[in-house]
Motif scaffolding. Structure first.
Motif, PDB file in Angstrom:
ATOM      1  N   TRP A 210     -60.941  24.553 -88.630  1.00 31.03           N
ATOM      2  CA  TRP A 210     -61.452  25.705 -87.883  1.00 31.03           C
ATOM      3  C   TRP A 210     -60.463  26.870 -87.957  1.00 31.03           C
ATOM      4  O   TRP A 210     -60.857  28.025 -88.096  1.00 31.03           O
ATOM      5  CB  TRP A 210     -61.736  25.302 -86.448  1.00 31.03           C
ATOM      6  CG  TRP A 210     -62.126  26.394 -85.499  1.00 31.03           C
ATOM      7  CD1 TRP A 210     -61.629  26.598 -84.246  1.00 31.03           C
ATOM      8  CD2 TRP A 210     -63.105  27.426 -85.685  1.00 31.03           C
ATOM      9  NE1 TRP A 210     -62.215  27.685 -83.647  1.00 31.03           N
ATOM     10  CE2 TRP A 210     -63.133  28.217 -84.511  1.00 31.03           C
ATOM     11  CE3 TRP A 210     -63.951  27.767 -86.738  1.00 31.03           C
ATOM     12  CZ2 TRP A 210     -63.968  29.316 -84.360  1.00 31.03           C
ATOM     13  CZ3 TRP A 210     -64.796  28.879 -86.590  1.00 31.03           C
ATOM     14  CH2 TRP A 210     -64.797  29.630 -85.415  1.00 31.03           C
ATOM     15  N   LYS A 211     -59.179  26.573 -87.923  1.00 33.32           N
ATOM     16  CA  LYS A 211     -58.169  27.627 -88.081  1.00 33.32           C
ATOM     17  C   LYS A 211     -58.271  28.270 -89.460  1.00 33.32           C
ATOM     18  O   LYS A 211     -58.171  29.495 -89.598  1.00 33.32           O
ATOM     19  CB  LYS A 211     -56.765  27.047 -87.891  1.00 33.32           C
ATOM     20  CG  LYS A 211     -56.378  26.768 -86.458  1.00 33.32           C
ATOM     21  CD  LYS A 211     -54.955  26.234 -86.419  1.00 33.32           C
ATOM     22  CE  LYS A 211     -54.570  25.819 -85.024  1.00 33.32           C
ATOM     23  NZ  LYS A 211     -53.207  25.251 -84.983  1.00 33.32           N
TER      24      LYS A 211
ATOM     25  N   ALA B  65     -47.271  36.796 -79.015  1.00 29.34           N
ATOM     26  CA  ALA B  65     -47.080  36.755 -77.563  1.00 29.34           C
ATOM     27  C   ALA B  65     -47.893  35.621 -76.943  1.00 29.34           C
ATOM     28  O   ALA B  65     -47.422  34.925 -76.035  1.00 29.34           O
ATOM     29  CB  ALA B  65     -47.477  38.093 -76.944  1.00 29.34           C
ATOM     30  N   LYS B  66     -49.101  35.426 -77.452  1.00 30.24           N
ATOM     31  CA  LYS B  66     -49.956  34.342 -76.950  1.00 30.24           C
ATOM     32  C   LYS B  66     -49.338  32.985 -77.268  1.00 30.24           C
ATOM     33  O   LYS B  66     -49.359  32.068 -76.432  1.00 30.24           O
ATOM     34  CB  LYS B  66     -51.342  34.459 -77.582  1.00 30.24           C
ATOM     35  CG  LYS B  66     -52.348  33.415 -77.103  1.00 30.24           C
ATOM     36  CD  LYS B  66     -52.747  33.640 -75.664  1.00 30.24           C
ATOM     37  CE  LYS B  66     -53.854  32.686 -75.246  1.00 30.24           C
ATOM     38  NZ  LYS B  66     -54.243  32.874 -73.838  1.00 30.24           N
ATOM     39  N   LYS B  67     -48.790  32.855 -78.464  1.00 27.69           N
ATOM     40  CA  LYS B  67     -48.144  31.596 -78.846  1.00 27.69           C
ATOM     41  C   LYS B  67     -46.950  31.305 -77.945  1.00 27.69           C
ATOM     42  O   LYS B  67     -46.756  30.168 -77.506  1.00 27.69           O
ATOM     43  CB  LYS B  67     -47.689  31.669 -80.308  1.00 27.69           C
ATOM     44  CG  LYS B  67     -47.081  30.368 -80.820  1.00 27.69           C
ATOM     45  CD  LYS B  67     -46.570  30.500 -82.241  1.00 27.69           C
ATOM     46  CE  LYS B  67     -45.217  31.189 -82.263  1.00 27.69           C
ATOM     47  NZ  LYS B  67     -44.560  31.096 -83.599  1.00 27.69           N
TER      48      LYS B  67
ATOM     49  N   LYS C 190     -48.192  26.936 -80.000  1.00 26.87           N
ATOM     50  CA  LYS C 190     -48.395  27.441 -81.359  1.00 26.87           C
ATOM     51  C   LYS C 190     -49.845  27.334 -81.816  1.00 26.87           C
ATOM     52  O   LYS C 190     -50.267  28.055 -82.728  1.00 26.87           O
ATOM     53  CB  LYS C 190     -47.487  26.701 -82.338  1.00 26.87           C
ATOM     54  CG  LYS C 190     -47.783  25.219 -82.478  1.00 26.87           C
ATOM     55  CD  LYS C 190     -46.831  24.566 -83.472  1.00 26.87           C
ATOM     56  CE  LYS C 190     -47.158  23.083 -83.658  1.00 26.87           C
ATOM     57  NZ  LYS C 190     -46.253  22.446 -84.636  1.00 26.87           N
ATOM     58  N   GLU C 191     -50.613  26.438 -81.191  1.00 30.67           N
ATOM     59  CA  GLU C 191     -52.016  26.281 -81.571  1.00 30.67           C
ATOM     60  C   GLU C 191     -52.845  27.519 -81.220  1.00 30.67           C
ATOM     61  O   GLU C 191     -53.945  27.699 -81.733  1.00 30.67           O
ATOM     62  CB  GLU C 191     -52.618  25.056 -80.871  1.00 30.67           C
ATOM     63  CG  GLU C 191     -51.906  23.747 -81.175  1.00 30.67           C
ATOM     64  CD  GLU C 191     -51.899  23.421 -82.656  1.00 30.67           C
ATOM     65  OE1 GLU C 191     -52.930  23.672 -83.315  1.00 30.67           O
ATOM     66  OE2 GLU C 191     -50.876  22.933 -83.151  1.00 30.67           O
TER      67      GLU C 191
ATOM     68  N   VAL D  91     -53.513  31.369 -84.221  1.00 24.77           N
ATOM     69  CA  VAL D  91     -54.629  31.761 -85.092  1.00 24.77           C
ATOM     70  C   VAL D  91     -55.856  32.205 -84.290  1.00 24.77           C
ATOM     71  O   VAL D  91     -56.451  33.248 -84.611  1.00 24.77           O
ATOM     72  CB  VAL D  91     -54.987  30.627 -86.077  1.00 24.77           C
ATOM     73  CG1 VAL D  91     -56.280  30.952 -86.836  1.00 24.77           C
ATOM     74  CG2 VAL D  91     -53.848  30.413 -87.063  1.00 24.77           C
ATOM     75  N   PRO D  92     -56.266  31.469 -83.251  1.00 26.71           N
ATOM     76  CA  PRO D  92     -57.400  31.963 -82.458  1.00 26.71           C
ATOM     77  C   PRO D  92     -57.155  33.349 -81.863  1.00 26.71           C
ATOM     78  O   PRO D  92     -58.064  34.183 -81.829  1.00 26.71           O
ATOM     79  CB  PRO D  92     -57.541  30.900 -81.362  1.00 26.71           C
ATOM     80  CG  PRO D  92     -57.000  29.659 -81.969  1.00 26.71           C
ATOM     81  CD  PRO D  92     -55.858  30.119 -82.823  1.00 26.71           C
ATOM     82  N   ALA D  93     -55.921  33.583 -81.403  1.00 28.07           N
ATOM     83  CA  ALA D  93     -55.609  34.902 -80.842  1.00 28.07           C
ATOM     84  C   ALA D  93     -55.673  35.979 -81.917  1.00 28.07           C
ATOM     85  O   ALA D  93     -56.182  37.086 -81.684  1.00 28.07           O
ATOM     86  CB  ALA D  93     -54.223  34.881 -80.195  1.00 28.07           C
ATOM     87  N   LEU D  94     -55.171  35.666 -83.106  1.00 27.12           N
ATOM     88  CA  LEU D  94     -55.227  36.615 -84.222  1.00 27.12           C
ATOM     89  C   LEU D  94     -56.675  36.914 -84.590  1.00 27.12           C
ATOM     90  O   LEU D  94     -57.053  38.077 -84.813  1.00 27.12           O
ATOM     91  CB  LEU D  94     -54.481  36.041 -85.421  1.00 27.12           C
ATOM     92  CG  LEU D  94     -54.359  36.938 -86.657  1.00 27.12           C
ATOM     93  CD1 LEU D  94     -53.492  38.154 -86.351  1.00 27.12           C
ATOM     94  CD2 LEU D  94     -53.774  36.153 -87.833  1.00 27.12           C
TER      95      LEU D  94
END
Length: 206
Positions: free
Chosen positions: A87-88, A137-139, A144-145, A148-151
């Motif tokens: 999914w990432k 910042a979210k990571k 760390k997971e 990618v969703p935040a990006l």
């Protein structure tokens, strides 16, 4: 998270949208509104400010719809692909496609005679830079997971929300809409874990 926290998120994001649009609006349209400040036309300044805040509320609502849509899509994505890593990878492909699309296809549709692709690429680079900063910042905030969703959210979802301005390609509207959307999306992404933590603490104290 209880309904009070959802209402809090809604209202604070609404305020963020209104305030950010007011600042951005005067900045990107200073040539149009600057004389109002120079001449001290308070009534007209208030009228423009009210209009900008109202527009900002609309941008905020678009941002919030995008945010909750993404939360749903993210769960569906995890369910469909059965693998977080797959999914990432899919999300990264979408990120790359959108960055290419924002630069190349806008250039193909809106280029002026003799105009280069440079400024269109710069917009994609700016989106990528903001997305990477917020994702980092979210990571740091969670794990760390979440990178990618935040990006994906900051680039792909923001671009979808931004589409009405992209279609018109009117420069002041491009920036007037983009910056508040980025700010609202960043705010929601980073404030949600704090609200969830407060909700868990409140529940534990009962």
């Amino acid at each position: 998270m209880n309904s009070r926290n959802w209402v809090r998120l809604f209202l604070t994001t609404l305020a963020v949208g209104g305030i950010s649009t007011a600042f951005v609006g005067f900045a990107v349209r200073w040539g149009e509104y600057g004389h109002l400040f120079q001449q001290g036309k308070i009534g007209e300044i208030v009228a423009v400010l009210t209009w900008l805040v109202g527009v900002g509320f609309i941008f905020s609502l678009i941002s919030q719809m995008g945010f909750f849509a993404y939360l749903t899509i993210h769960r569906f994505g995890l369910g469909i692909f059965k693998s977080a890593s797959l999914w990432k990878s899919v999300q990264i492909v979408f990120v790359l496609f959108v960055l290419f699309d924002v630069a190349y296809f806008r250039y193909k549709f809106f280029q002026q005679p003799g105009e280069g692709i440079g400024k269109y690429i710069l917009l994609s680079v700016f989106l990528l830079a903001v997305g990477l900063l917020v994702a980092y910042a979210k990571k740091k905030q969670t794990n760390k997971e979440a990178f990618v969703p935040a990006l994906f959210f900051m680039i792909v979802v923001t671009t979808i929300e931004w589409f009405p301005a992209l279609r018109t390609n009117e420069e002041s509207w491009l920036y007037l809409m983009l910056f508040p959307l980025l700010i609202c999306n960043m705010y929601q992404l980073l404030i949600l874990p704090k609200l969830l933590t407060h909700a868990r603490i409140a529940k534990a104290d009962k």
